[in-house]
Design a protein around this motif. Sequence first.
Motif, PDB file in Angstrom:
ATOM      1  N   ASN A 264      24.838  28.660  -4.525  1.00 18.24           N
ATOM      2  CA  ASN A 264      24.740  28.427  -3.085  1.00 18.24           C
ATOM      3  C   ASN A 264      26.104  28.254  -2.416  1.00 18.24           C
ATOM      4  O   ASN A 264      26.426  27.188  -1.892  1.00 18.24           O
ATOM      5  CB  ASN A 264      23.834  27.228  -2.808  1.00 18.24           C
ATOM      6  CG  ASN A 264      23.380  27.192  -1.376  1.00 18.24           C
ATOM      7  OD1 ASN A 264      23.501  28.168  -0.653  1.00 18.24           O
ATOM      8  ND2 ASN A 264      22.841  26.054  -0.971  1.00 18.24           N
ATOM      9  N   ASN A 265      26.912  29.291  -2.458  1.00 18.81           N
ATOM     10  CA  ASN A 265      28.250  29.294  -1.844  1.00 18.81           C
ATOM     11  C   ASN A 265      29.151  28.199  -2.395  1.00 18.81           C
ATOM     12  O   ASN A 265      29.844  27.503  -1.661  1.00 18.81           O
ATOM     13  CB  ASN A 265      28.147  29.183  -0.321  1.00 18.81           C
ATOM     14  CG  ASN A 265      27.457  30.368   0.289  1.00 18.81           C
ATOM     15  OD1 ASN A 265      27.571  31.485  -0.215  1.00 18.81           O
ATOM     16  ND2 ASN A 265      26.720  30.143   1.361  1.00 18.81           N
ATOM     17  N   GLY A 266      29.144  27.999  -3.688  1.00 17.68           N
ATOM     18  CA  GLY A 266      30.007  27.023  -4.322  1.00 17.68           C
ATOM     19  C   GLY A 266      29.396  25.639  -4.465  1.00 17.68           C
ATOM     20  O   GLY A 266      29.949  24.789  -5.138  1.00 17.68           O
ATOM     21  N   ASP A 267      28.268  25.386  -3.835  1.00 16.86           N
ATOM     22  CA  ASP A 267      27.599  24.092  -3.941  1.00 16.86           C
ATOM     23  C   ASP A 267      26.555  24.173  -5.045  1.00 16.86           C
ATOM     24  O   ASP A 267      25.578  24.900  -4.923  1.00 16.86           O
ATOM     25  CB  ASP A 267      26.942  23.735  -2.598  1.00 16.86           C
ATOM     26  CG  ASP A 267      26.314  22.365  -2.612  1.00 16.86           C
ATOM     27  OD1 ASP A 267      26.831  21.494  -3.328  1.00 16.86           O
ATOM     28  OD2 ASP A 267      25.315  22.165  -1.899  1.00 16.86           O
ATOM     29  N   PHE A 268      26.754  23.428  -6.114  1.00 20.15           N
ATOM     30  CA  PHE A 268      25.883  23.485  -7.297  1.00 20.15           C
ATOM     31  C   PHE A 268      24.595  22.715  -7.059  1.00 20.15           C
ATOM     32  O   PHE A 268      24.612  21.593  -6.580  1.00 20.15           O
ATOM     33  CB  PHE A 268      26.640  22.910  -8.491  1.00 20.15           C
ATOM     34  CG  PHE A 268      25.856  22.904  -9.755  1.00 20.15           C
ATOM     35  CD1 PHE A 268      25.635  24.080 -10.443  1.00 20.15           C
ATOM     36  CD2 PHE A 268      25.344  21.731 -10.254  1.00 20.15           C
ATOM     37  CE1 PHE A 268      24.913  24.081 -11.604  1.00 20.15           C
ATOM     38  CE2 PHE A 268      24.618  21.721 -11.431  1.00 20.15           C
ATOM     39  CZ  PHE A 268      24.411  22.893 -12.104  1.00 20.15           C
ATOM     40  N   ASP A 269      23.458  23.318  -7.407  1.00 18.80           N
ATOM     41  CA  ASP A 269      22.154  22.670  -7.273  1.00 18.80           C
ATOM     42  C   ASP A 269      21.548  22.489  -8.663  1.00 18.80           C
ATOM     43  O   ASP A 269      21.051  23.433  -9.272  1.00 18.80           O
ATOM     44  CB  ASP A 269      21.235  23.516  -6.395  1.00 18.80           C
ATOM     45  CG  ASP A 269      19.954  22.808  -6.008  1.00 18.80           C
ATOM     46  OD1 ASP A 269      19.730  21.688  -6.497  1.00 18.80           O
ATOM     47  OD2 ASP A 269      19.193  23.373  -5.215  1.00 18.80           O
TER      48      ASP A 269
END
Length: 99
Positions: free
Chosen positions: A62-67
Amino acid sequence: MTGTLISLISILIGIIAANVFGNFKKKYSFGFTGNTVIGVFGSILLIKTFGRLGFNPWSIMNNGDFDGFRLAINLVVSAIGGVLGLIIAKKVYQKFNKS
């Protein structure tokens, strides 16, 4: 992590799940090599199908945001795909080789 690394980890989880299931349930086993190949294809098939719902590796990043939740779902689905691939392959094998 990158999307490619997540994909490789998912495939590895599918391989491990298929081999572990094959060791516990001998009637579904195709040996180590067969279980490995089926685990790869089973996990890829189910991850690609389930990934359309937003659990693919690029949605996890997600655009560098880890989920982490999506990653856990991805890995569980990959393991289920490896096991289901093994079960379906054995059913098809038995269907074609009736004596």
